[in-house]
Each structure stands twice: as C-alpha cells, then as structure tokens.
Design a protein around this motif. Structure first.
Motif, short mmCIF file in Angstrom:
data_model
loop_
_atom_site.label_atom_id
_atom_site.label_comp_id
_atom_site.label_asym_id
_atom_site.label_seq_id
_atom_site.Cartn_x
_atom_site.Cartn_y
_atom_site.Cartn_z
N PRO A 354 0.84 -1.21 0.00
CA PRO A 354 0.00 0.00 0.00
C PRO A 354 0.87 1.25 0.00
CG PRO A 354 -0.03 -1.03 2.15
CD PRO A 354 0.69 -1.98 1.25
N THR A 355 0.36 2.28 -0.66
CA THR A 355 1.10 3.54 -0.73
C THR A 355 0.39 4.68 0.00
OG1 THR A 355 0.03 4.05 -2.82
CG2 THR A 355 2.16 2.91 -2.91
N SER A 356 -0.82 4.45 0.47
CA SER A 356 -1.55 5.48 1.22
C SER A 356 -2.30 4.80 2.35
CB SER A 356 -2.53 6.23 0.32
OG SER A 356 -3.57 5.37 -0.11
N PRO A 357 -2.66 5.54 3.39
CA PRO A 357 -3.37 4.92 4.51
C PRO A 357 -4.67 4.26 4.11
CG PRO A 357 -2.54 7.08 5.13
CD PRO A 357 -2.31 6.95 3.67
N GLN A 358 -5.33 4.77 3.01
CA GLN A 358 -6.61 4.19 2.62
C GLN A 358 -6.42 2.80 2.01
OE1 GLN A 358 -5.60 7.29 1.85
NE2 GLN A 358 -6.89 8.34 3.38
N GLU A 359 -5.23 2.47 1.53
CA GLU A 359 -4.98 1.17 0.91
C GLU A 359 -4.60 0.11 1.92
OE1 GLU A 359 -2.13 1.65 -2.17
OE2 GLU A 359 -3.23 3.23 -3.20
N CYS A 360 -4.43 0.47 3.18
CA CYS A 360 -4.03 -0.49 4.21
C CYS A 360 -5.17 -1.46 4.50
CB CYS A 360 -3.63 0.22 5.50
SG CYS A 360 -2.10 1.13 5.37
N PRO A 361 -4.88 -2.76 4.68
CA PRO A 361 -5.93 -3.69 5.14
C PRO A 361 -6.40 -3.24 6.53
CG PRO A 361 -3.99 -4.87 4.35
CD PRO A 361 -3.60 -3.43 4.44
N GLN A 362 -7.70 -3.07 6.69
CA GLN A 362 -8.20 -2.54 7.94
C GLN A 362 -9.62 -3.00 8.21
OE1 GLN A 362 -9.25 1.89 7.35
NE2 GLN A 362 -7.62 1.49 5.83
N ILE A 363 -9.98 -2.91 9.50
CA ILE A 363 -11.32 -3.30 9.95
C ILE A 363 -12.25 -2.11 9.78
CG2 ILE A 363 -12.68 -4.02 11.95
CD1 ILE A 363 -10.22 -5.44 13.00
N LEU A 364 -13.43 -2.38 9.21
CA LEU A 364 -14.45 -1.34 9.13
C LEU A 364 -15.41 -1.55 10.30
CD1 LEU A 364 -15.24 -1.43 5.30
CD2 LEU A 364 -13.78 0.16 6.53
N PRO A 365 -15.42 -0.64 11.26
CA PRO A 365 -16.23 -0.88 12.46
C PRO A 365 -17.71 -0.84 12.13
CG PRO A 365 -15.35 1.34 12.48
CD PRO A 365 -14.71 0.64 11.32
N SER A 366 -18.45 -1.70 12.78
CA SER A 366 -19.91 -1.74 12.65
C SER A 366 -20.52 -1.91 14.02
CB SER A 366 -20.32 -2.89 11.73
OG SER A 366 -19.85 -4.13 12.24
#
Length: 1533
Positions: A354-366
C-alpha cells in the motif's frame, strides 16, 4: 512631564540672552518670549544682591518650580508640551541619554523608583518599578555617580541609596536580553566589545544569533557524512576558530567554517556517533536532539534536529501499524509481506504494498448488539483492502489471553466463531481486533476501534425497574427473584411493583416553585419517560429533570408554582402509583429587616437578614445590588447570615433574597456602602519577639469594623485578634515573631486586607512588577530580661512583714510603659510603684499564705513570662528549736552507725577473701560458655542465611481477613463468631483447606419475612449515621454511660469503621472532630497522656484508620522483611533443643523462655517420604533431642513451606514410620511401652531414644483415626511427664546423683550469653525490618501519616502547645505504638502462619525495643534491669535517630490539601468496595442504639442542631421500623 530636550534648549538660549547685572538705580526690561536666568538672586553676588536684599520671586516663578532650581526661571511665556508619561505621586526626576534611547528615572512619594525607557519618538517602550524605601518619599535631588554612571544616588527621609540603573545579568539569553527593551542592556556575542557584534535593545531580537541544521530529520538506519549548519545573527567570522558541536552529557564532535564570512555563515559538523544516539522515549518513534555550537569553550547558538526510526511505528501503534506508517511525518514505507514499516523501499519483498493509509488492510467498524456474559455468539467483521490477507489464518482478540477463530466469509468479511466473553461488571466494553494466527503481535489495522459490549444482568440491578430498564441499553434481562438474562424466545417482561418512596428532600419550598425536590426509593420507573409527567405534590406537578434521573432509585424534579400554602404527600406514577410517607409543604418565605445596614465598600461585613420560613427550598441566593452574591451563607428558619461583597462606590444598594433563582422576596432591604475605614498611624512601632504588646491603631470610621486581626510578614507567627474601642481607636496584641527584625504589618478589617487607596493607585503603574508592601512596619527586639537586685534565686520573707521588691531590667530599647508590666508572687499581684529605665519597684500590701512555703516571683510583659526568683516564707523561733533538736539526734545516730560500719567492714573483708576463690572458678566456667556462644554466633549467621529460602511465596492474608483480625481481636461480641471452621476433610494431597469466615463477610442471615422492614430500617439508620451531627451526638451519648465498657467502645468503633468503609473521607472527618474533643479534654489535664491507651471510641477509630491507610505500605514495603524476621526467629529456635512441655529453648530472645541447661543436641538428616503438598520425598533436618511430635512438625514445615499454614495437616493427623531394615519398621510416637521413667515421671520419646541414625528413611502418612489420648504436648501434667528437664525440687536435692549435684553448681545465669548469640544472628533481619518501617518511599509516600501528623501539629499550635516532646509523644502514640507494635506482636493479623507461644515471647522483646526506640525518655538501666531491656540497650540510641529522622522527613513533606487527601481516601475505599456486609455492621450498631435509646434521645433533644433538623424524629422512625421484629427475627435466624 515636558520633553527634556525642549527645556534644555530654552534654558540655554535664555542664559545667552540674559542681561548683565543692572546698574545702580537702573533696570532693564526682560527680553520677551524667553526665559530669564536670574543668577544674582540665588547666587548672592552682584550689586542687585547687595542692595536689594528683599527681592522675592514672582508667583509665576514659584508655579514653575523656580524655588527648587539652581537657576530660577523667570517665565514670561509658559512652555507647553504634551505629557510623555503620567503617574500619581511623582517627586523627583533624573534623565540619561543611552544610545538611541532616553532613560528617565522618576522618584515617588511612596519610596519607589520608576525606570522609563523612551525611544527616539519619545514613546514608552518599557518600564520597571524598584522599591527603595516603602512609605518614605524620594527627595527631589537625584544624581548619577560621576565615577560610574551605572549607579544613581537618591535620598529618602531616613537614608541615602546607591541604586544600580540596570540588572542586565538577570537575562541569560539574547532573546530575553533584547526583548527587555532596556537601553543599558545588550547581547554581546563571544564577549567581544566590537560594536558590529553587539545586539542592542533597538536592534530587536531578529539580530540575535540563530542556527538551522540540515538535514533536520535523520533516519536512524542511514549513514550520514556530516551536518550543515546555517548560522546567522550578530556574530564575528568563525573561520579559523576552535569550534565543536556540543550534544550535552560531555559529547562533542568537530565543527569547522570553511572561509571568512559575516552575517550568514555555513559550518560543517560531524554527526553524533550511532552508539551515542539518545534512546527513543517509550511509545514514540522519534527523539529530538538538542545541539549547540561551542566556540572557545562557550555555547553561542543552539538548535535541534530529529532522529526517527520507521521500524518503531509498528511497536508504538500495533493496532494501526500500516495506517500510522504511511501517515507518519517521516518518509516511511509499509511492507505488507513482512508486516513492517521501513524507511527504504528496497528492504521490502516483491509484493504489492500500500502507498496510502486508505490502501491499508483494515477493519471497518460496525455497530453490534450487546451480548450477555457467558453466551456464545458469532460476530461478523467487515474489512477493507484485505485481498492480500484473504485465506490467511486469523484470530479474533478481545484484549484477553484467549483468542477465537476467525472464518473468512468473503474477501471483505470474516466471522468470529463461538465467541464467549465474561464480565463481573454491569457492562464492559471489549476491543475487537484481528491478528495473524500464531503471530500475536501482527494485527490488521483498526483506525476506528471496533468494540463489543458484554453485560451481566446479575450485577447492578437490585430491583425490578432497574433490571427491566436495561432494555433501553440493549440488555435483555428479566426479573425473577433477581435480575437474570432473558432468552431470545422468552416473552417480553411484564410490569414492576408500584414505586416505593423512601425519602424526599427538602420537605418544603416556596410558593413560586422551582425547588429541586429529590425523591429516593425503589422501582421509580424503568426509564425517564415513565416518570416524565408522573410526579405530583397534591395537585401541583413536579417536572422531573432528565439529567438528574437515576433509573429506579432517584428522581429530581422542579416543583411547579402553587396558588397558596398547603402540605401534601408526593406521588410518583409509573404505570402504578407510589406515595411518600413524608409530606412536602409549600410556604411563603418573608423578610423583615437587615442588620447592620451599612458597611465599608471594601466588603466583608457580616449581615443578618431576619424573616420567617427562610429555611425552605433547595437553592438560596442573596444578591447585593442585584448582581454580586453574598457569600458564606448560613440560614435557619428565621434568619440568613452572609458576608457582603465589595462595592465600587459609596452608595445605597438594594439587597435581594432569592429562592430557586426566581424573583426577589419582597421586603425592601437595602445596604449602605460607606467609605472604607482609614488607618493613619500605629504606636508603638516596637515589640518583643514573644509578642502580646498592645499596639494602638488610630484612624477613622472604625465603627463599621466587626472583626480585626493583625499579621506580620515573613517572621510573624499566627495573626492576633484585635479589639475595636471606638470609631477612631483599635488595640491589637502584637503577634509573636521568629527572629529579631523589622517586618511589614498587615491589618485585616472584616477579613479584607487593609490597603491605602493612594498606594493602590500607585500599584496600577506596573501590576506585574510592582511588589506590594505594607504601609506600616513593626520592629521586633529581643524579649526583656529581668533579675532581682542581687541576682539571687531565693528570697526569704517572714509572713506578716511588708514586702518590697527591687527588680533590675536589662536595657532593651522597647520603651515599655509602667502599665505594661505585671509582677506576681504566686497568684498575688505586686503593685508597681516606680518604673525607671533600669529598675522596677513593687510592693505587696496583702499577707502571703504560708501553706505553700515557696512562691515563684514572675514578671510578665505581653506574652513573655519570666520567673526571676523564688520567695521562701520563713518560720518562727519554734522552728529553730526543732531544727537544733533534730541535728543533735542525727549526730548521735551517726556515731552509732560509724561503730556498726567498722564491725561490718571487718567481716566483709574476711568474706571477700573467701569469695575470690569461688569467683576464679566461676570465671573459667563463664569464659568457656562465652567461647562456645561466640562460635555458635559465627556459624549460625552463615547457616541461617543459606537455609532461609527467600524465593518462597509470602502467605499474605486477604485484605478483608486482615481487617477483621485487626478490628476484632478480642474486644467485641463478634469475636465469638469470628471463625466458623468446617470439619477438616483431608484431600488426596494431604492438605486440609480451612476457610475462614466472619459475620461481616457473609450474608445477613435474617428470615425473609422480616427482611423488608429491617432493610428499610437499616437503610434509614445508615442515612442517620451519615449525618455528622447525629453520629457525633450518638458517640458522645454512649461514652457518657458508665456501663458502656472499653470492650463496647472498641466494638462500636470497629463496627462504625466497617459501616463507613465506603466513605473514608466522611469517616476521617468524624474521627478528626472526635479527636479535637479528646485533645481538648487531654490538654486541660496532661496532654502527654493522650492516645496512650485505647479507652474511647475515637482512639479505636484511629487505630482502624491507620490500619486501613497503612495496609499498602505493610504489604508492599514492610511485609517481606517482617516475614523474613519471623522465619529467622523460627529457624534459630529450631537450631537447638526445645523442651516440648515447657516450651523453653536453647536459643531465644526472652529470658523467661531460656533453657538453662547444657543439653547437647546433635543434628539428624532424615530422608522422609510423604504424599502431600506437591513433593514426594525430602531431606529434613531435625535434632536427636526432638520429640516425635516436634519431628512431625519439622517435616510438615519442610513439605508445606509454600502452602498457607491454614491448609497444613496437623501433627496429630499423621503417622511417622521408621524403616529400620527392609523387613522391619516401627511407628514412632511420643509415648509408648518403651518410654523411660525417671523420678516417677515418664520421659517423652525422642530420636535419640529410638536410636535413629543419620540418613534414616522415614515415611509419613495421613492417619484415619486421630490419637487424642495425650492432647497437646505442652498441656501435659508436669507431675507425670517431662521431656528434657525435670522440674526443680528442692526437697529432693539430697537424693540426686553426684552428676546432677555437680551440674547444679553451674550458675544458670551463664546461659544468658545465648540471648546475645540469638540476638546477633537475628540483628540484620531486625535492622532491615525497622528501616522498612521507618523509611519513606519516594514513589509511594505515606500520605495518611503526613496528613495526620500535620493535623496533630495544627491542633497543638491552636492550643499553644509548643513543647516538642509532647508532639513527639502524640505522633508515637498514634502510629508506632498504635499500629506498628500491634502488627509486630501479632503477625497472624498479616500472614497465614502459626504463631507459637515462644515466637510470641521473642516478638514481645522486639516490640519492646521498638517502643524504647520511639520513646524520648532516657533508659535508666542498671545491673538489676530486666534482660529484655538490656538486650537492645546498645542499639536503642541508633534506632532513636532513625525515628527522629523519619518524623522530620514526614514534617518536611509537601502538605496535603483536603482535596488531595479526600481523593486518596476515596481511592482506598474504591479498591476494597463490597468486601464487607455493611448491613450486619449496621444491625450490630443498632443494638447499642436500642440499648441506650433514652440517653440518645435526651442527647439529641439537648443539641440545637439535631433538634432543628429533627434528628430525634428520624431516630424514632428507625426504632419504630426495627423495634417490633428485630429480636424476634434474630432469634429465628
């Protein structure tokens, strides 16, 4: 103030054009529009002066100041200019021109010097105020020092001062120096004096040396050849100079400038070596390094740069590692394959990163619905940019050790399977995160944390409404004999019982409404909407406040307006209606008058407003002039007292009484602000250091002053209260002082510090720099000294004769008047007749009583008292005759005594020669015994250190058991119920777990039929005990009863401590008030005896308070050395022989437990097997003189040393079997058929009796049947049994063998050397214990000790107790003797161990040494003193120094505020909340209330506060609820 240049130019022109001295009889007209300088008028020269002596200056000249100038001005046309600076009270001026600045020095009438810096535009750029001599005007003549213009000479009324014009050295940086805008100050780089490198105030801070470092950010993993430094500012060329870069801590690198340059210069510097990089701070990925350029040994400019490490980002932010890496301020790269943050792309493996924070694998809270505790549930988790991880094994983590499997649903979602979470709280939020399986430190990013709420229905919902009301929070609970979780298929819960109102507060309010009515009870609605429109007072609605609503328990509502006064019950309708027992009343408050009606505009006047029904409502305000609140409100039914605020101007202002922030109560009240009182003078201006001299204060308008106090700055002791005599005079006793000096004095009028309004106006000149000083000063001189005429200490006087005393006085300079002296002989005043500078004459006209015989002669001046002699009253001639007779008889007796003495001396000489031979024989025996004792001492110290296993766990008792054992040792009825021990059922491992219970730790055992009334009664009784007035009256009433014994007082104090354990700050306040009463009672008698014993409730309360507050210190600091000392004592006792029946031992600290026989004992190492306590076999060391019970106890101690003592098997529960051979074994017992009989007594069997060899194999096993035929060995009849020593029988002495008779010749006292041997072995452990007790940890200072010691010092100071010994005794009685000695004597209060009688005796000796160390009285020891005192006599002085140092360290600690101490106590309460059943404690306290009900009622009736708040009626309500069934229910229980 006119421009200096304008005046100078005009004066110079006037002098040039001034006419010559006029000729005789002729005059010249003055030149118009100029200033004429009349030299002859002032200088006294020329014909005009000689012939016209009566020349006078004209009025216009006087107005211009001509009378004060060297050359008076004759002003024909006034000079006009705009003022540059305005200030009141200016008296003198001096001007200097420095560079581009004009510096003006202005003297004031109050003794200050103003320094004004003016720029070229004559604008003020800075100013400073210096106090020269406060209160003395500065003389108009000021002169600069001709030799050094840096100083200015000026005069005041009493002194001449040489003042430095600038304090440049106070500025340590260029910015501070230049920013001060002082014309005299500038920054000199490299201390050169070249103008080019001087940064003056006019140059501005921009010319200060500055530096920029390139690169400013350095990667810790990258190599850098060096650093570039850009240096600017006023600096010379640095080329060729010796330079270095200074990083602090003695670290330097080489720096250089390549070529000459000015202004901006470039320098090169070697980077700090990597091995000397500073460490990264915790939780931070970078570190800032400060550096300076050092030239010729001096740092001239500084800057900073940053060292960063991308690899630390993942460690600092483990749950957002990728996002934090790519959003860091450093050039960092995220490597997805390695799951690492790096600074170089080449270090990443070939994979899409990834080159930007938005491309990082991450949890989407619900949002997730709350889940019940213990329930299994699958939780979906949505992901973003997780394609790289798809298929990887993941785990769900909730911040616990246990993780749960995560199953992929698709590339953007996983599911946490079978999640089971538990909580013991009402609700707990767990963070959810995903981590790679088997790699717990690698998480998927969670920029917005996702959480799961877990709830527990069984916690925090004591009634139906609270239980069902949790549905709004998503908690599925149902009420069924308690709050329980509701299944998903269960129906929706029904309704709850009707609301139950237990109390309302307040009980009355104004007709206008607005009163915040608090309603407490149960089932007061599940949610706010249930009661939003359901609260009524009769027919008037009460509007509930949403932010003050507590589900089911409390409603706070605002009452509506009522048309007329009435009283009715409060109803709450939440599907069902509940009604209060008490009635709420609407009343009409009225105000009639106000007194006093006037006061000074400074404020502080205490006014009283009279009226009726003024106690109503929840909020009261008294506003002066409709804006300013009246403070310190106190109100009753008929009056309101408050303190008036200050006013702006003298004027009549309205006073408004307002209830519930509604309109003002009609009454037309007003208050007249008057001009402030004025103090014009004080006299005398001198006092002696003891204080008490009457100071007369003169002034105006003192009739408005209600209270006055006088305080002295810096050296003064506590302020003194003054007395207002009339509107112009006040008298004040001078405060005491700490030293002889002159100090400013402050007067406080109505609590406001007096300030002269003119001086206040001057303070506004420079509020930041002007230092306030008092207008008045008091000179303190040493106390006067007196003596008799001949300096004799005894004066004889015959009764009936006239007595005249001549008292000599040392010269003191106080100027005391005759009425300031008081001379007393005993209690009889001596009339002062003559007072001169050195002599005082006084006479006594009345007869002096002869009963006392000796009377002190005391002279008093203010607070100073001096006893100068003692008057001895002589007798008659009969006394002389009696004296002669007595002398004759004594002479005769002396002759007889001399004859007897000579006869005895001859006999003693012969006896002495005889005993010398016996002494030599005894000396050889003692020498041999001491030699052996010394050898044992050296070997035992080594052996004990080796054998003591410091790694074993310390068996601390839980806090609740520590409290019950400490609070209830043997002084209450609860002691009989203290332990409920179930029958010992031994498990397979041989341990017998015994659970210790206490009535205060279990359930409140009462039948369910009695529970509602009793719970309500106990709840009401609890609210009474939480009322300070009731509790203090309650305690005092019980203590006044003669049959309320010490045992009852201890019990009541401990029960109160348990009941109020959750409110320690309130408990502390009650204890302090009771202690104040105790101190008052003790101070009137003998204050040193206070707190010595526990004879009152508050003394036991103090013991309990200290136990609670010192528990953490006991466990964390003192516990380990105390436990090691106990182990050491036990090990040392077991080193030698111990008589199993008498308990006496070869090694001990207590003489009474010393085995005074030389019994040789040899050690035996036994191989023992035992299936218990987690070990199979061990080598156990015993003595061949040990009985079999003693051997069993040593074996059990070896096997169970890491198990609490309460879980050990007992010696009578096990059998010991010796395997003499492979086919032959014996059961070993203390008594059997082989036991030996001596002198008719049976001797207990020992290892030596069975002839068990070294290394013998023994097996110990649990027995099914307990042998109780002997009982405890130490309880055996000494007439039938013995172990090591036969009881001494003097009648049987002739029958004893020769061996025994010879042994008796050895004096038993020679074995006392074993006490010293034991003491030396244990000395290190004892020193460690005392140091732990008497030391202060910096990380955890003893806040409670500091707070209480300060309280004792404050109380002593209030009562004038200045004796340091008394304070030392109070502190010792409250902490060391009240807490530590109790712990030292009772280790079973702290540890789960066995305390034998022998260990108890040794601890008594140690405790006595600790008591002696804390005492201040000298130990009077001699040859007849007990050994328990003599044993530690040498160490006591050193221990005393440690105690005194500990007290001093406590005294030097920063004082604690009430808020800090309350926060600490609240934290202590929170740590141990819900440990005790307070209902049981309340019920026990109620038994005392019932027992002394009439006396308590009488005390409440007699107390005005209790009567006003109707506490007696509330107490009657408690009795009514409890009386009918408490004893019946208890009997059923």
């Amino acid at each position: 103030m006119l421009s200096y240049c304008e005046v100078s130019n005009l004066k110079r022109g006037a002098s040039d054009t001034a006419p010559e001295s006029p000729l005789e009889g002729k005059t010249q007209d003055p030149v118009p529009d100029v200033v004429a300088v009349l030299d002859s008028v002032v200088q006294g020269t020329g014909p005009a002066c000689e012939r016209k002596r009566n020349i006078q200056l004209q009025p216009e000249q006087l107005d211009c100041g001509a009378a004060h100038l060297q050359h008076p001005l004759s002003v024909l046309q006034p000079l006009k200019a705009l003022p540059v600076f305005r200030a009141p009270g200016l008296s003198s001026v001096a001007v200097a021109s420095v560079g581009n600045y004009t510096v003006v020095f202005l003297g004031t009438v109050s003794g200050r010097l103003l320094k004004i810096n003016l720029n070229e535009s004559m604008q003020v750029v800075s100013r400073k105020v210096v106090t020269v001599a406060y209160g003395e005007p500065v003389h108009h003549v000021m002169q600069f020092d001709p030799a050094d213009p840096g100083y200015l000479y000026l005069m005041t009324s009493h002194q001449m001062a040489r003042v430095k014009v600038a304090a440049c050295a106070a500025h340590t940086t260029c910015g501070d120096c230049v920013g001060a805008a002082d014309a005299y100050c500038g920054w000199c780089a490299l201390e050169t004096r070249q103008p080019h490198f001087w940064t003056s105030a006019s140059a501005g801070p921009g010319r200060c040396p500055a530096m920029t470092v390139l690169p400013a950010e350095i990667d810790v993993h990258q190599e850098y050849p060096g650093m570039i430094l850009q240096i600017s500012g006023s600096l010379p060329s640095l080329s060729g100079m010796e330079m270095a870069c200074d990083y602090g801590h003695g670290i330097h690198t080489v720096a250089r400038v390549p070529g000459p340059a000015f202004g901006h210069q470039i320098a090169y510097c070697n980077l700090l070596p990597k091995d000397q990089f500073p460490p990264f701070p915790p939780h931070q990925d970078h570190v800032t390094v400060e550096m300076s350029v050092r030239v010729r040994g001096q740092n001239i400019v500084r800057a900073s740069f940053t060292i960063y490490d991308c690899g630390r980002v993942g460690q600092v932010y483990p749950h957002t590692a990728c996002t934090s890496c790519l959003s860091a301020q450093w050039p960092c790269v995220w490597c997805a394959q390695q799951h690492a943050c790096v600074s170089n792309q080449s270090r990443c493996e070939a994979s899409p990163n990834p080159t930007s924070p938005q491309e990082c694998p991450q949890i989407l809270p619900s949002a997730l619905a709350p889940m019940p505790t213990g329930g299994s549930q699958s939780i979906p988790v949505h992901l973003a940019s997780a394609a790289f991880f798809q298929g990887a094994a993941l785990e769900c983590s909730f911040g616990l050790e246990e993780t749960f499997e995560a199953v992929w649903v698709n590339e953007s979602a996983v599911r946490c399977k079978h999640v089971v979470l538990h909580t013991t709280q009402k609700s707990q939020v767990f963070p959810l995160s995903l981590q790679l399986k088997g790699r717990p430190a690698r998480f998927l990013d969670s920029p917005d944390p996702m959480t799961v709420e877990v709830y527990n229905c069984a916690v925090g919902s004591p009634d139906c409404s609270q239980c069902l009301g949790r549905e709004d929070l998503g908690h599925l609970c149902v009420w069924s004999d308690g709050c329980r979780p509701r299944g998903t298929l269960q129906p929706t819960p029904g309704t709850c019982p009707a609301p139950e109102i237990r109390a309302i507060e307040p009980l009355s309010g104004p007709l206008d409404g607005g009163t915040q009515l608090t309603i407490r009870g149960r089932n007061l609605g599940r949610r706010f909407s249930d009661v939003a429109h359901g609260v009524w007072i009769g027919g008037v609605a009460c509007e509930p406040l949403a932010d003050r609503y507590t589900v089911s328990e409390e409603i706070v509502c605002a009452t509506g307006p009522a048309p007329e006064a009435f009283s009715d019950v409060v109803t709450v309708n939440a599907s069902k209606e509940g009604r209060s027992r008490e009635r709420f009343s609407y009343v009409l408050p009225l105000v009639h008058s106000l007194e006093p009606a006037m006061g000074p505009k400074a404020g502080g006047t205490r006014i009283t407003i009279h009226g009726s029904e003024l106690h109503v409502g929840s909020e009261l305000q008294v506003l002066v002039n409709n804006t300013e609140p009246c403070t310190e409100l106190l109100r009753s039914d008929a009056s309101i007292a408050c303190t008036v605020p200050g006013g702006m101007l003298p004027a009549m202002v309205p006073v408004c009484v307002r209830f519930e922030q509604r309109g003002c109560v009609r009454g037309g009240l007003s208050f007249q602000y008057m001009p402030n009182p004025v103090i014009t003078a004080i006299s005398p201006h001198r006092s002696h250091v003891s204080g008490g001299r009457t100071i007369t204060v003169a002034g105006e308008r003192f009739h408005m002053v209600q209270k006055v106090s006088m305080a002295v700055h810096h050296i003064g002791r506590e302020p003194t209260l003054c007395k207002v005599l009339n509107s112009t005079l006040i008298t004040c006793p001078s405060p005491g002082a700490l030293s002889n000096a002159s100090a400013p004095v402050d007067f406080f009028l109505n609590g406001r510090v007096y300030a002269d309004e003119a001086a206040v106006a001057e303070e506004l000149l420079e509020p930041e720099e002007a230092q306030r000083g008092s207008q008045f000063r008091l000179d303190y001189l040493p106390d006067p000294q007196f003596s008799t005429a001949k300096r004799e200490k005894w004066i004889k006087h015959h009764p009936g004769e006239p007595l005249t005393l001549v008292i000599h006085k040392e010269q003191d300079g106080l100027g005391l008047e005759s009425h300031e002296y008081r001379v007393k002989i005993g209690q009889v005043a001596c009339d002062i007749q003559i007072v001169s500078e050195r002599v005082i004459h006084c006479s006594v006209n009345e007869s002096l009583g002869t009963a006392e015989g000796q009377l002190p002669i005391t002279i008093q001046v203010g607070n100073f008292n001096q006893t100068i002699a003692t008057l001895q009253l002589g007798g008659s001639e009969t006394a002389i005759i009696v004296s002669i007779v007595i002398c004759s008889v004594l002479l005769l007796l002396s002759v007889v005594a001399l004859f007897v003495f000579c006869t005895k001396s001859r006999r003693a000489e012969r006896y002495w020669q005889k005993t010398l031979l016996q002494m030599e024989e005894m000396e050889s025996q003692i020498r041999e015994e001491i030699r052996k004792g010394f050898a044992e001492l050296q070997t035992d110290m080594t052996d004990l250190t080796k054998e003591l296993n410091r790694s074993q766990g310390i068996p601390f008792l839980e806090y609740k058991h520590f409290v019950t054992r400490t609070f209830f040792p043997k002084c209450s009825s609860l002691y009989e119920e203290r332990y409920v021990l179930p029958s010992q059922t031994l498990n397979s491992q041989g341990s017998s777990p015994v659970q210790e219970t206490h009535p205060l730790l279990g359930e409140w055992k009462i039948p369910e039929s009695c529970r509602p009334n009793m719970e309500e009664g106990i709840s009401l009784f609890s609210s009474l005990l939480n009322n300070k007035h009731f509790l203090i009256v309650f305690v005092h009433a019980l203590e006044q009863q003669k049959d309320f014994a010490v045992r009852d007082r201890c019990s009541l104090a401990s029960l109160l401590t348990i009941a109020l354990h959750g409110k320690l700050e309130y408990y502390t306040g009650i204890m302090k008030e009771l202690l104040v009463d105790l101190i008052d009672a003790s101070a009137a008698k003998n204050p040193k005896l206070m707190l010595r014993r526990t004879e009152s409730v508050v003394e036991k309360m103090l013991t309990n308070w200290m136990s609670i507050c010192m528990y953490s210190c006991l466990r964390e600091t003192v516990g380990e050395p105390f436990f090691l000392l106990l182990c050491a004592i036990k090990q040392q006792i077991n080193k030698g022989s111990i008589d199993a029946i008498t308990g006496k031992a070869r090694y001990t600290l207590n003489e009474e437990w010393l085995l005074r026989e030389n019994i040789e004992a040899k050690p035996r190492n036994l191989n023992v097997s035992f299936q218990g306590c987690g070990m199979d076999s061990l080598s156990v060391r015993a003595m061949d003189t040990d009985t079999l019970t003693q051997v069993k106890e040593k074996i059990l101690e070896a096997f169970c040393k890491n198990v609490p003592y309460s879980q050990w098997p007992r010696a009578e529960d096990v059998d010991l079997e010796w395997f003499a051979s492979s086919t032959q074994s014996y059961i070993l017992r203390d008594l059997d058929d082989t036991s030996v009989v001596e002198d008719g007594r049976k001797k207990l069997n020992t290892l030596a009796h069975y002839k068990i060899p070294e290394g013998a194999s023994l097996a110990m096993s649990l027995t099914d049947k307990k042998d109780n035929t002997l009982g405890r060995v130490k309880d055996l009849d000494t007439e039938k049994y013995f172990h090591l020593v036969l009881p001494t029988d003097e009648l049987a002495e002739p029958k004893k063998s020769h061996r025994q008779s010879h042994r008796k010749k050895v004096l038993p006292e020679i074995y006392l050397t074993r006490l010293l041997s034991t003491k030396g072995t244990l000395q290190k452990f004892l020193d460690d214990l005392f140091k732990a007790i008497l030391s202060i940890r910096e990380d955890k200072p003893p806040l409670a000790v500091k707070y209480f010691f300060d309280f004792l010092e404050e109380q002593a100071e209030k009562r004038g107790i200045s004796d340091p010994d008394t304070l030392h005794i109070w502190k010792t009685n409250s902490l060391p003797l009240r807490f530590w000695v109790n712990i030292l004597k009772n280790p079973q209060f702290v540890f789960d161990i066995e305390k034998t009688d022998h260990i108890d005796a040794c601890l008594s000796v140690i405790a006595q040494a600790f008591i002696d160390a804390c005492s201040i009285s000298d130990l009077q020891l001699g040859k007849d003193s007990p050994t328990n005192k003599l044993l530690y006599a040498k160490e006591i002085p050193e221990y005393r120094k440690i105690v005194q140092r500990y007290y001093k360290q406590i005294h030097d600690m920063t004082p604690l505020s009430e808020q800090e101490m309350n926060a600490h106590l609240a934290e202590e309460s929170r740590k141990y909340q819900n440990e005790f059943n307070t209902n049981v404690a309340m019920a026990e306290i109620y038994k005392y209330a019932k027992r002394y009900r009439p006396q308590i009622m009488s005390a409440l009736e007699a107390n005005p506060t209790a009567r006003r708040t109707q506490l007696q009626h509330k107490f009657e309500q408690v009795v009514a609820l409890m009386e009918d069934n408490i004893y019946e229910c208890y009997s059923e229980a």
